[in-house]
Design a protein around this motif. Structure first.
Motif, PDB file in Angstrom:
ATOM      1  N   GLY A  52       0.782  -1.227   0.000  1.00 45.22           N
ATOM      2  CA  GLY A  52       0.000   0.000   0.000  1.00 45.22           C
ATOM      3  C   GLY A  52       0.813   1.276   0.000  1.00 45.22           C
ATOM      4  O   GLY A  52       0.356   2.298   0.508  1.00 45.22           O
ATOM      5  N   LEU A  53       2.032   1.236  -0.578  1.00 42.10           N
ATOM      6  CA  LEU A  53       2.839   2.447  -0.674  1.00 42.10           C
ATOM      7  C   LEU A  53       2.757   3.010  -2.087  1.00 42.10           C
ATOM      8  O   LEU A  53       2.743   2.267  -3.065  1.00 42.10           O
ATOM      9  CB  LEU A  53       4.310   2.161  -0.333  1.00 42.10           C
ATOM     10  N   GLU A 106       9.203   5.398  14.857  1.00 42.97           N
ATOM     11  CA  GLU A 106       9.213   4.737  16.161  1.00 42.97           C
ATOM     12  C   GLU A 106       9.599   3.269  15.938  1.00 42.97           C
ATOM     13  O   GLU A 106      10.657   2.985  15.404  1.00 42.97           O
ATOM     14  CB  GLU A 106       7.881   4.942  16.874  1.00 42.97           C
ATOM     15  N   SER A 107       8.755   2.324  16.296  1.00 37.23           N
ATOM     16  CA  SER A 107       9.105   0.908  16.144  1.00 37.23           C
ATOM     17  C   SER A 107       8.410   0.268  14.951  1.00 37.23           C
ATOM     18  O   SER A 107       8.337  -0.965  14.854  1.00 37.23           O
ATOM     19  CB  SER A 107       8.723   0.140  17.411  1.00 37.23           C
ATOM     20  N   VAL A 108       7.912   1.085  14.029  1.00 37.36           N
ATOM     21  CA  VAL A 108       7.153   0.588  12.883  1.00 37.36           C
ATOM     22  C   VAL A 108       7.991   0.719  11.608  1.00 37.36           C
ATOM     23  O   VAL A 108       8.467   1.812  11.279  1.00 37.36           O
ATOM     24  CB  VAL A 108       5.831   1.351  12.719  1.00 37.36           C
ATOM     25  N   TYR A 109       8.172  -0.393  10.924  1.00 35.52           N
ATOM     26  CA  TYR A 109       8.919  -0.431   9.669  1.00 35.52           C
ATOM     27  C   TYR A 109       7.914  -0.583   8.526  1.00 35.52           C
ATOM     28  O   TYR A 109       7.142  -1.545   8.503  1.00 35.52           O
ATOM     29  CB  TYR A 109       9.885  -1.606   9.658  1.00 35.52           C
ATOM     30  N   VAL A 110       7.946   0.354   7.599  1.00 33.44           N
ATOM     31  CA  VAL A 110       6.971   0.362   6.512  1.00 33.44           C
ATOM     32  C   VAL A 110       7.688   0.066   5.200  1.00 33.44           C
ATOM     33  O   VAL A 110       8.572   0.832   4.777  1.00 33.44           O
ATOM     34  CB  VAL A 110       6.240   1.713   6.430  1.00 33.44           C
ATOM     35  N   LEU A 111       7.315  -1.033   4.548  1.00 32.98           N
ATOM     36  CA  LEU A 111       7.984  -1.515   3.345  1.00 32.98           C
ATOM     37  C   LEU A 111       6.996  -1.603   2.186  1.00 32.98           C
ATOM     38  O   LEU A 111       5.780  -1.731   2.400  1.00 32.98           O
ATOM     39  CB  LEU A 111       8.583  -2.901   3.596  1.00 32.98           C
ATOM     40  N   PRO A 112       7.491  -1.569   0.954  1.00 29.02           N
ATOM     41  CA  PRO A 112       6.598  -1.709  -0.205  1.00 29.02           C
ATOM     42  C   PRO A 112       5.956  -3.093  -0.244  1.00 29.02           C
ATOM     43  O   PRO A 112       6.406  -4.025   0.427  1.00 29.02           O
ATOM     44  CB  PRO A 112       7.532  -1.513  -1.408  1.00 29.02           C
ATOM     45  N   GLY A 113       4.938  -3.207  -1.086  1.00 30.29           N
ATOM     46  CA  GLY A 113       4.282  -4.495  -1.249  1.00 30.29           C
ATOM     47  C   GLY A 113       4.814  -5.303  -2.416  1.00 30.29           C
ATOM     48  O   GLY A 113       4.645  -6.525  -2.452  1.00 30.29           O
ATOM     49  N   VAL A 114       5.434  -4.641  -3.389  1.00 29.39           N
ATOM     50  CA  VAL A 114       6.026  -5.367  -4.517  1.00 29.39           C
ATOM     51  C   VAL A 114       7.145  -6.244  -3.966  1.00 29.39           C
ATOM     52  O   VAL A 114       8.080  -5.734  -3.334  1.00 29.39           O
ATOM     53  CB  VAL A 114       6.575  -4.385  -5.568  1.00 29.39           C
ATOM     54  N   GLY A 174      12.537   0.361  -6.833  1.00 28.66           N
ATOM     55  CA  GLY A 174      11.312   0.992  -7.310  1.00 28.66           C
ATOM     56  C   GLY A 174      11.285   2.464  -6.979  1.00 28.66           C
ATOM     57  O   GLY A 174      12.331   3.115  -6.876  1.00 28.66           O
ATOM     58  N   VAL A 175      10.084   2.987  -6.783  1.00 31.43           N
ATOM     59  CA  VAL A 175       9.914   4.420  -6.551  1.00 31.43           C
ATOM     60  C   VAL A 175       9.444   4.719  -5.139  1.00 31.43           C
ATOM     61  O   VAL A 175      10.049   5.537  -4.435  1.00 31.43           O
ATOM     62  CB  VAL A 175       8.908   5.009  -7.567  1.00 31.43           C
ATOM     63  N   ALA A 176       8.359   4.084  -4.695  1.00 28.71           N
ATOM     64  CA  ALA A 176       7.747   4.428  -3.409  1.00 28.71           C
ATOM     65  C   ALA A 176       8.708   4.214  -2.254  1.00 28.71           C
ATOM     66  O   ALA A 176       9.192   3.099  -2.039  1.00 28.71           O
ATOM     67  CB  ALA A 176       6.475   3.605  -3.193  1.00 28.71           C
ATOM     68  N   PRO A 177       9.013   5.254  -1.483  1.00 29.81           N
ATOM     69  CA  PRO A 177       9.945   5.103  -0.360  1.00 29.81           C
ATOM     70  C   PRO A 177       9.307   4.373   0.807  1.00 29.81           C
ATOM     71  O   PRO A 177       8.084   4.386   0.983  1.00 29.81           O
ATOM     72  CB  PRO A 177      10.285   6.546   0.008  1.00 29.81           C
TER      73      PRO A 177
END
Length: 228
Positions: free
Chosen positions: A68-69, A137-145, A129-132
């Motif tokens: 969802g990025l 805090e303690s949450v790591y947000v990664l692409p879905g591809v 890819g493109v979406a950073p």
């Protein structure tokens, strides 16, 4: 270290896309001795993402969110994470600089919202890819591809640490229900955990932090089950 994994996407819930990201992440974390306590899939809705991330970050050492990025209408994960931690979603100068300096983009070529991250988040470059991505805090947000997610996770993998475990597999040519007493006796005698996975045969996964204990337990069990 105890971690929760959250995968985001209506396509996952509809069964249109197989959730290989969750399986891959769990394997990587388990190999590092990290205990994955939750794996949850949520729809592309800000409120659902925010609620689950907020709940899990209070209970775990880290939360890994994937999917969802981006700047399209259903890419709302960053907004959900920002809401979970009580921060605004703002343009991130490092994300813009990376895409213009390394990605070959001009700022005017990027869709509105592409470089928006939760305020004061740590930017994670997307080398595939493109979406950073981001750490807030303690949450790591990664692409879905998948290939983007894997490459980005490798840049932060060292931040996930735990006590490595050792595993031995024992294959039993017996019904799972027939093994109950022997598995109970195994747990009484050895400090191990046992997973039981039925199929054509029953795969018994013996795990512990002590390698010698695992080897002894597996040997004990092999002597007491039928094999092909």
């Amino acid at each position: 270290m105890q971690v929760a994994v959250v995968t985001v996407g209506d396509e996952l819930l509809a069964g249109d896309t197989e959730n290989t990201n969750a399986t891959w992440l769990c394997r990587q974390l388990d190999a590092r001795g990290v205990s994955v306590e939750r794996v949850t899939t949520v729809p592309d809705r800000v409120a659902d993402i925010a609620r689950v991330v907020n709940e899990y970050r209070a209970e775990h050492d880290a939360v890994v969110v994937t999917g969802g990025l981006g700047p399209t209408h259903d890419d709302v994960t960053m907004a959900g994470v920002a809401a979970a931690v009580g921060r605004d979603l703002v343009a991130h100068p490092e994300a813009l600089a990376y895409l213009t300096d390394h990605g070959g983009y001009h700022a005017d070529d990027l869709a509105e919202g592409t470089t928006h991250l939760p305020r004061d988040a740590r930017h994670l470059p997307n080398v595939e890819g493109v979406a950073p991505g981001a750490v807030v805090e303690s949450v790591y947000v990664l692409p879905g591809v998948p290939w983007e997610m894997k490459a980005m996770f490798e840049t932060v993998a060292e931040e996930f640490v735990g006590t490595p475990t050792h595993t031995e597999e024992v294959v039993a040519a017996e019904p799972e229900s027939a093994l109950v007493d022997r598995l109970g006796a195994l747990r009484e005698q050895f400090d191990v955990t046992v997973g039981s996975y039925p199929g054509e045969n029953v795969r018994l996964k013996v795990t512990a932090t002590d390698r010698d204990e695992v080897l002894a337990a597996a040997a004990w069990l092999r002597d007491r089950v039928e094999s092909n």
